[in-house]
Motif scaffolding. Structure first.
Motif, short mmCIF file in Angstrom:
data_model
loop_
_atom_site.label_atom_id
_atom_site.label_comp_id
_atom_site.label_asym_id
_atom_site.label_seq_id
_atom_site.Cartn_x
_atom_site.Cartn_y
_atom_site.Cartn_z
N UNK A 4 -24.00 -30.67 -8.78
CA UNK A 4 -23.32 -30.90 -7.51
C UNK A 4 -22.70 -32.29 -7.57
N UNK A 5 -21.40 -32.34 -7.42
CA UNK A 5 -20.62 -33.56 -7.63
C UNK A 5 -19.94 -33.97 -6.33
N UNK A 6 -19.83 -35.30 -6.10
CA UNK A 6 -18.99 -35.77 -4.99
C UNK A 6 -18.05 -36.83 -5.53
N UNK A 7 -16.77 -36.66 -5.22
CA UNK A 7 -15.75 -37.55 -5.76
C UNK A 7 -15.16 -38.49 -4.71
N UNK A 8 -15.65 -38.38 -3.50
CA UNK A 8 -15.27 -39.32 -2.44
C UNK A 8 -16.42 -39.37 -1.44
N UNK A 9 -16.49 -40.49 -0.72
CA UNK A 9 -17.50 -40.63 0.32
C UNK A 9 -17.10 -39.80 1.54
N UNK A 10 -18.10 -39.28 2.23
CA UNK A 10 -17.77 -38.51 3.42
C UNK A 10 -18.88 -37.59 3.87
N UNK A 11 -18.54 -36.56 4.64
CA UNK A 11 -19.53 -35.62 5.18
C UNK A 11 -20.09 -34.72 4.08
N UNK A 12 -21.06 -33.89 4.41
CA UNK A 12 -21.67 -33.02 3.38
C UNK A 12 -20.68 -32.17 2.61
N UNK A 46 -25.86 -42.65 0.78
CA UNK A 46 -24.90 -42.95 -0.28
C UNK A 46 -23.70 -42.02 -0.17
N UNK A 47 -23.94 -40.74 0.02
CA UNK A 47 -22.85 -39.77 0.13
C UNK A 47 -21.87 -40.13 1.24
N UNK A 48 -22.40 -40.49 2.40
CA UNK A 48 -21.55 -40.81 3.54
C UNK A 48 -21.15 -42.29 3.58
N UNK A 49 -21.71 -43.06 2.66
CA UNK A 49 -21.59 -44.51 2.61
C UNK A 49 -21.88 -45.13 3.98
N UNK A 50 -23.14 -44.96 4.41
CA UNK A 50 -23.61 -45.56 5.66
C UNK A 50 -24.91 -46.31 5.41
N UNK A 51 -24.93 -47.25 4.43
CA UNK A 51 -26.14 -48.06 4.23
C UNK A 51 -26.28 -49.05 5.38
N UNK A 52 -27.44 -49.70 5.53
CA UNK A 52 -27.55 -50.78 6.51
C UNK A 52 -26.44 -51.80 6.28
N UNK A 54 -26.08 -54.95 6.00
CA UNK A 54 -26.25 -56.03 5.03
C UNK A 54 -26.10 -55.55 3.59
N UNK A 55 -26.16 -54.24 3.37
CA UNK A 55 -26.07 -53.72 2.01
C UNK A 55 -24.71 -53.12 1.70
N UNK A 56 -23.79 -53.12 2.65
CA UNK A 56 -22.52 -52.42 2.42
C UNK A 56 -21.71 -53.04 1.29
N UNK A 57 -21.59 -54.35 1.26
CA UNK A 57 -20.82 -54.98 0.19
C UNK A 57 -21.51 -54.83 -1.16
N UNK A 58 -22.83 -55.15 -1.25
CA UNK A 58 -23.50 -54.92 -2.54
C UNK A 58 -23.42 -53.48 -3.02
N UNK A 59 -23.54 -52.54 -2.07
CA UNK A 59 -23.47 -51.13 -2.45
C UNK A 59 -22.08 -50.75 -2.95
N UNK A 60 -21.05 -51.38 -2.41
CA UNK A 60 -19.70 -51.13 -2.91
C UNK A 60 -19.61 -51.51 -4.38
N UNK A 62 -22.12 -51.66 -6.52
CA UNK A 62 -22.97 -50.79 -7.33
C UNK A 62 -22.41 -49.38 -7.42
N UNK A 63 -22.00 -48.83 -6.28
CA UNK A 63 -21.63 -47.43 -6.21
C UNK A 63 -20.13 -47.16 -6.38
N UNK A 64 -19.31 -48.18 -6.17
CA UNK A 64 -17.87 -47.98 -6.27
C UNK A 64 -17.18 -48.27 -4.95
N UNK A 65 -16.05 -48.95 -4.99
CA UNK A 65 -15.36 -49.37 -3.77
C UNK A 65 -14.60 -48.22 -3.11
#
Length: 325
Positions: A4-12, A46-52, A54-60, A62-65
């Motif tokens: 199961x692959x996701x190529x963009x952030x978003x809903x399920x 991660x899928x929806x890119x809704x971390x707390x 304070x973690x949004x920039x670091x997660x970008x 790590x996970x991709x902008x």
């Protein structure tokens, strides 16, 4: 292999079943045939890119902008080692294991390669694949924070979010360590939380535990929703406030409170050590710890599993079955 692959952030609906290359283990890696994984809250964030916040920039980073670098989610699993690299010593083909993949993710697939030094351990003999897949993330996090809180026999411990994945393990582990446990959850889960060993379960929709006058040695918030100031007043002197979900305002206030007051505020990222998985395995095989499974979905319905988790009402773990043995 299927994944199961996701190529963009978003809903399920961004989750798609595709054919991808089967991974090849390096010298120090094992290749695991995955039988079950989970739809965890972490995967959904991660899928929806809704971390707390304070973690949004670091997660970008790590996970991709713009789009995810790691396109296959899944952070815990149970399966069978199919092959090993030539330098692997801890495992052999045919071993039944459960594991946490961490930021490698990749468990929403038929196979994954992991270093033998990763959080991998032999699967509890008395658990199904589905049950074992739901142990690593919640179980390791609960163990990590309770140890950080220096839990001792005879203490009073309150678990906020006691019916979730981490919460169900926190209740059971606190009882194992000899604590008197109070669980906070919704009314429909009160009896389940008591069945896990809680001495008392509070329906947060009907009762505010901070107004009861009771105080605790440890307040463990597994979901990031407990009221900071009220919890501070509900802690005993030198008590521990454990925050599994880090919110910047709470961390700032917690750091100040730890420096100027008698309580200790603990947050951070939990460890993912193989020796801790082995500790959980021993408790499971001794009948002192069990997994709570809410629902199970086949791999091709992973989007539906995420949709259910996003609704915010899951109990324990939501399992995804991958291969069938």
């Amino acid at each position: 292999m299927k994944a199961v692959v996701f190529q963009r952030y978003g809903p399920p609906d961004v989750l798609e079943l595709k054919e991808v290359d089967k991974p090849v283990p390096k010298d120090h890696e094992v290749r695991i045939k995955i039988y079950a994984t989970t739809a965890s809250a972490g995967d959904c964030r991660v899928r929806s890119f809704t971390p707390p916040p304070m973690f949004r920039l670091p997660m970008r980073f790590v996970m991709g902008f713009r789009k995810p670098r790691k396109q296959i989610l899944g952070i815990e699993l149970a399966g069978e080692i199919e092959s090993v690299g030539k330098a692997v010593k801890r495992f052999r083909a045919g071993d039944h294991v459960f594991a946490v993949t961490g930021f490698v993710f990749s468990a929403y697939a038929e196979y994954v390669c992991l270093p033998e030094t990763a959080g991998i351990a032999l699967k509890p003999a008395n658990m199904s694949w589905e049950e074992a897949a739901g142990v690593p993330v919640g179980g390791l996090a609960a163990l990590h924070f309770l140890r950080k809180g220096k839990i001792q026999s005879g203490q009073k411990v309150l678990v906020y979010g006691a019916s979730g994945s981490m919460g169900t393990y926190a209740v059971q582990l606190a009882k194992h360590f000899g604590a008197e446990v109070t669980g906070v959850c919704s009314g429909k889960n009160v009896e389940m939380v008591k069945a896990l060993g809680a001495d008392k379960a509070i329906d947060y929709t009907k009762e505010d535990f901070t107004k009861s006058g009771d105080t605790y040695d440890i307040i463990f918030d597994t979901v990031g929703k407990s009221p900071f100031s009220e919890c501070q007043r509900s802690l005993k002197k030198k008590g521990y406030y454990l925050m599994a979900v880090m919110m910047l305002p709470h961390i700032v206030r917690g750091t100040w409170a730890s420096m100027t007051g008698s309580m200790k505020v603990i947050s951070g990222v939990s460890s993912e050590r193989a020796e801790d998985l082995l500790f959980l395995k021993e408790l499971i095989e001794a009948g002192r710890l069990k997994a709570v499974i809410d629902r199970s979905y086949p791999l091709e319905q992973t989007a539906e599993a995420h949709r259910y988790v996003d609704a915010g009402h899951k109990i324990g773990n939501v399992v995804i079955t991958v291969n069938h043995k």
